[in-house]
Write a protein that holds these residues in place. Structure first.
Motif, PDB file in Angstrom:
ATOM      1  N   LEU A 138       0.985  -1.420  -0.197  1.00  0.00           N
ATOM      2  CA  LEU A 138      -0.277  -0.220   0.052  1.00  0.00           C
ATOM      3  C   LEU A 138       0.423   1.399  -0.065  1.00  0.00           C
ATOM      4  O   LEU A 138       0.714   2.043   0.674  1.00  0.00           O
ATOM      5  CB  LEU A 138      -1.116   0.070   1.086  1.00  0.00           C
ATOM      6  CG  LEU A 138      -1.612  -1.160   1.519  1.00  0.00           C
ATOM      7  CD1 LEU A 138      -2.701  -1.341   2.848  1.00  0.00           C
ATOM      8  CD2 LEU A 138      -2.954  -1.208   0.195  1.00  0.00           C
ATOM      9  N   PRO A 139       1.790   1.169  -1.046  1.00  0.00           N
ATOM     10  CA  PRO A 139       2.901   2.485  -1.040  1.00  0.00           C
ATOM     11  C   PRO A 139       2.028   4.077  -1.007  1.00  0.00           C
ATOM     12  O   PRO A 139       2.083   5.321  -1.246  1.00  0.00           O
ATOM     13  CB  PRO A 139       3.557   2.284  -1.867  1.00  0.00           C
ATOM     14  CG  PRO A 139       2.787   1.665  -3.346  1.00  0.00           C
ATOM     15  CD  PRO A 139       2.309   0.258  -1.857  1.00  0.00           C
ATOM     16  N   PHE A 140       1.155   3.559  -2.184  1.00  0.00           N
ATOM     17  CA  PHE A 140       0.326   5.351  -2.211  1.00  0.00           C
ATOM     18  C   PHE A 140      -0.569   5.636  -0.862  1.00  0.00           C
ATOM     19  O   PHE A 140      -0.529   6.827  -0.834  1.00  0.00           O
ATOM     20  CB  PHE A 140      -1.061   4.520  -2.853  1.00  0.00           C
ATOM     21  CG  PHE A 140      -2.225   5.752  -4.217  1.00  0.00           C
ATOM     22  CD1 PHE A 140      -1.714   6.647  -4.105  1.00  0.00           C
ATOM     23  CD2 PHE A 140      -3.128   6.121  -3.295  1.00  0.00           C
ATOM     24  CE1 PHE A 140      -2.001   8.338  -3.936  1.00  0.00           C
ATOM     25  CE2 PHE A 140      -3.768   6.834  -3.692  1.00  0.00           C
ATOM     26  CZ  PHE A 140      -3.661   8.209  -4.395  1.00  0.00           C
ATOM     27  N   GLU A 158       0.326  -5.819  -9.031  1.00  0.00           N
ATOM     28  CA  GLU A 158       1.353  -7.188  -8.029  1.00  0.00           C
ATOM     29  C   GLU A 158       2.282  -6.652  -7.780  1.00  0.00           C
ATOM     30  O   GLU A 158       2.833  -6.457  -6.746  1.00  0.00           O
ATOM     31  CB  GLU A 158       0.872  -8.489  -7.886  1.00  0.00           C
ATOM     32  CG  GLU A 158       1.093  -9.028  -6.864  1.00  0.00           C
ATOM     33  CD  GLU A 158       0.705 -10.350  -6.825  1.00  0.00           C
ATOM     34  OE1 GLU A 158       1.709 -11.149  -5.834  1.00  0.00           O
ATOM     35  OE2 GLU A 158      -0.108 -11.188  -7.999  1.00  0.00           O
ATOM     36  N   LYS A 159       2.877  -6.245  -8.957  1.00  0.00           N
ATOM     37  CA  LYS A 159       4.988  -5.589  -8.811  1.00  0.00           C
ATOM     38  C   LYS A 159       4.520  -5.005  -8.451  1.00  0.00           C
ATOM     39  O   LYS A 159       5.886  -4.331  -7.720  1.00  0.00           O
ATOM     40  CB  LYS A 159       5.194  -6.492  -9.988  1.00  0.00           C
ATOM     41  CG  LYS A 159       5.200  -8.013 -10.698  1.00  0.00           C
ATOM     42  CD  LYS A 159       5.738  -8.300 -11.952  1.00  0.00           C
ATOM     43  CE  LYS A 159       5.698  -9.858 -12.695  1.00  0.00           C
ATOM     44  NZ  LYS A 159       5.899 -10.493 -13.518  1.00  0.00           N
ATOM     45  N   LEU A 160       3.973  -3.228  -9.281  1.00  0.00           N
ATOM     46  CA  LEU A 160       4.159  -2.396  -9.202  1.00  0.00           C
ATOM     47  C   LEU A 160       3.822  -1.879  -7.084  1.00  0.00           C
ATOM     48  O   LEU A 160       4.302  -1.031  -6.790  1.00  0.00           O
ATOM     49  CB  LEU A 160       3.823  -1.792 -10.111  1.00  0.00           C
ATOM     50  CG  LEU A 160       4.111  -1.371 -11.416  1.00  0.00           C
ATOM     51  CD1 LEU A 160       3.701  -0.630 -11.973  1.00  0.00           C
ATOM     52  CD2 LEU A 160       5.074  -1.820 -11.577  1.00  0.00           C
ATOM     53  N   GLY A 161       3.211  -2.726  -6.488  1.00  0.00           N
ATOM     54  CA  GLY A 161       2.602  -2.619  -5.313  1.00  0.00           C
ATOM     55  C   GLY A 161       1.290  -1.250  -5.247  1.00  0.00           C
ATOM     56  O   GLY A 161       1.212  -0.692  -4.296  1.00  0.00           O
ATOM     57  N   GLU A 185      -4.737   4.235  -9.034  1.00  0.00           N
ATOM     58  CA  GLU A 185      -3.493   3.972  -8.554  1.00  0.00           C
ATOM     59  C   GLU A 185      -2.518   4.454  -9.351  1.00  0.00           C
ATOM     60  O   GLU A 185      -1.724   5.725  -8.656  1.00  0.00           O
ATOM     61  CB  GLU A 185      -3.976   3.045  -7.201  1.00  0.00           C
ATOM     62  CG  GLU A 185      -2.271   3.550  -6.206  1.00  0.00           C
ATOM     63  CD  GLU A 185      -2.651   2.361  -5.000  1.00  0.00           C
ATOM     64  OE1 GLU A 185      -0.889   2.465  -4.206  1.00  0.00           O
ATOM     65  OE2 GLU A 185      -3.561   2.467  -5.114  1.00  0.00           O
ATOM     66  N   LEU A 186      -2.707   2.993  -9.806  1.00  0.00           N
ATOM     67  CA  LEU A 186      -1.715   3.635 -11.419  1.00  0.00           C
ATOM     68  C   LEU A 186      -1.119   4.999 -11.811  1.00  0.00           C
ATOM     69  O   LEU A 186       0.001   4.997 -12.158  1.00  0.00           O
ATOM     70  CB  LEU A 186      -1.633   2.420 -12.155  1.00  0.00           C
ATOM     71  CG  LEU A 186      -0.698   1.712 -13.256  1.00  0.00           C
ATOM     72  CD1 LEU A 186       0.837   1.271 -13.048  1.00  0.00           C
ATOM     73  CD2 LEU A 186      -0.993   0.742 -14.265  1.00  0.00           C
TER      74      LEU A 186
END
Length: 537
Positions: free
Chosen positions: A10-12, A510-513, A519-520
């Motif tokens: 959850l980096p966002f 999943e790979k970018l988190g 969000e992307l």
């Protein structure tokens, strides 16, 4: 480890936290939105359970209401029966004493009065005050004493004819009413003349013991002084020549020589029972009181008494079968069904040894009508509640999501720094302000862009580093997103199916988190503004 993975996942959220110390505002809106959806979903589930009958309306209330009413009826009926039994036994002893003192001579044989009209008349005159007093004191509809002797043993049917006295009230009421007129129902008419009472229009000189089917059995068993207290409750019988039905308390009249002179007792008519136990109105329907013997799983209503019925009809000529349910019973008679409960009354047994019970019943149809109305009301309330929650969710989502979408679109614009971006969401406004200040400084002095805050820079670096783990196919799809294409455009551009696109999307997220396309897209827009988008190629 799990906590670390969650943070990586959850980096966002971390990004927003770093951008503002007031990030709780966005979470609170999401929480309101989710709570509204959860409440709406719970309402739908409850609505389905009620509609399918999993939750029956008023189940607990029915049981409680029946128990309260039954306890009241049982207490009152037990008190009445105790009064009847005590006064009946006392009357038996008084009659026995009066016979031995004034009528019979030692060794006190009741058969000495056979064919002796004068003695039998004298006997009736002697016991009349006892019966009259008992009738006035006890809340009974009648009182009787029948002896094992007849005025004419040679008359036709003399073997079933017995002398005695039977007094009945003219105006039955549910309370003691000394002013009520007394009728002579059985006995010598001279007694009526001397005592100045009326003769019943269905009067007979003597008792027909064929109608008293318990007479011989109880007379034969009552041969000892102790048996004088062995009273019986006699099931419902119709009174000769009348429309009335009654149950009887019957007590042997036993002398000191252990000879049984006859029987005495009290009458409890169906009319008196209806007056004593009127119908009780409840939200489930009219509650009716029944006093009857119990035979295993059958309530023998045809032998007992039924209180006032109101809107309920119970056939008093047929028994009710009993099915036990949780908290109450179902009583069935053909197509008719009733809901109720019953309890035994100690000491109340009939000549067949059956236990008598007091029961409270109401119509199953009236309960169904009540349950249907309750269910309709619950469904209506839940439907309104669900609509309110769904409307609330829609309003919250519109007020929460639309400002985010509009702000993102504004950030995409080349002249975003010239616009006044106010989304009403603290996190978005802070981010817009940060990018706007950066753009203005960059345009004013032409210097390199100011460095991002270390934590945000770290998130961007991590995002770029993760993009290097993408496969060739996944990178192609990411490039399409960078170019501004939507998900629906990808199958035609990449010559693959939409399901394959979705599969690659899940792997990319999943790979970018990240957790969603929005969000992307936000990351891509931010990297583009920071002129680092080429690092993803």
């Amino acid at each position: 480890m799990e906590r670390k993975n969650n943070e990586e996942r959850l980096p966002f959220r971390k990004l927003l936290k770093e951008m503002s110390t007031q990030s709780r505002s966005m979470r609170s809106r999401l929480m309101m939105y989710m709570c509204s959806l959860v409440l709406a979903g719970s309402g739908v589930l409850l609505l389905m359970l009620i509609a399918t009958g999993v939750f029956s309306a008023g189940g607990i209330g029915i049981e409680q209401s029946l128990k309260v009413q039954l306890q009241s009826r049982k207490s009152d009926m037990k008190a009445k029966l105790d009064v009847f039994a005590g006064n009946g036994i006392d009357l038996s002893k008084k009659i026995s004493s009066a016979l031995e003192q004034s009528i019979l001579t030692y060794p006190y044989d009741i058969h000495d009065l056979e064919d002796d009209k004068e003695k039998l008349e004298e006997m009736q005159l002697n016991i009349y005050p006892l019966l009259e007093s008992e009738l006035k004191v006890t809340r009974a509809s009648g009182v009787f004493a029948v002896f094992d002797a007849t005025v004419n043993s040679n008359a036709p049917g003399a073997e079933n004819s017995r002398s005695g006295l039977y007094l009945r009230l003219a105006n039955v009421s549910s309370s003691s009413a000394p002013e009520n007129d007394i009728f002579l129902f059985r006995g010598n008419p001279n007694v009526a003349m001397q005592k100045q009472i009326q003769i019943h229009n269905r009067w007979n000189m003597e008792f027909n013991i064929e109608r008293l089917d318990w007479y011989r059995t109880q007379l034969f068993n009552g041969k000892t002084k102790e048996k004088s207290e062995d009273y019986l409750w006699i099931e419902r019988h119709s009174l000769d020549g009348t429309w009335e039905n009654s149950i009887f308390l019957s007590v042997p009249v036993v002398g000191n020589s252990d000879s049984c002179y006859g029987l005495c007792g009290l009458e409890f008519s169906s009319l008196l029972f209806r007056l004593c136990y009127p119908v009780v109105e409840s939200k489930y329907g009219d509650m009716v009181t029944v006093f009857a013997p119990l035979d295993k799983e059958h309530l023998l209503v045809q032998y007992g008494l039924i209180g006032e019925q109101g809107n309920v009809y119970i056939n008093d000529s047929e028994e009710l079968s009993i099915e036990t349910e949780k908290g109450f019973n179902i009583y069935k008679n053909g197509k008719k069904r009733y809901i109720g409960i019953h309890q035994p009354i100690r000491g109340a047994k009939d000549s067949c040894g059956r236990q008598w019970v007091i029961a409270v019943l109401f119509s199953y149809d009236s309960y169904n009508a009540y349950a249907g109305n309750e269910k309709l009301l619950l469904i209506t309330i839940l439907s309104i509640f669900i609509l309110i929650m769904l409307l609330n969710s829609y309003v919250i989502s519109r007020r929460f999501v639309m400002p985010i979408e509009q702000s993102i679109e504004n950030l995409k614009a080349d002249n975003f720094h010239e616009r006044q971006i106010k989304s009403g969401i603290t996190e978005i406004d802070l981010l817009a302000e940060f990018l706007k200040n950066k753009e203005e400084r960059y345009r004013q002095d032409g210097r390199s862009e100011p460095a991002l805050p270390p934590d945000i820079e770290e998130l961007f670096n991590r995002f770029i580093e993760r993009s290097k783990t993408l496969t060739g196919s996944e990178r192609n799809i990411l490039n399409y997103y960078i170019e501004g294409h939507e998900i629906a455009d990808i199958p035609a551009l990449a010559c693959i199916s939409i399901n394959t696109v979705r599969k690659h999307n899940r792997s990319i997220y999943e790979k970018l988190g990240v957790n969603s396309k929005d969000e992307l897209q936000l990351y891509l827009d931010l990297l583009r503004r920071c002129e680092r988008i080429d690092e993803l190629s």
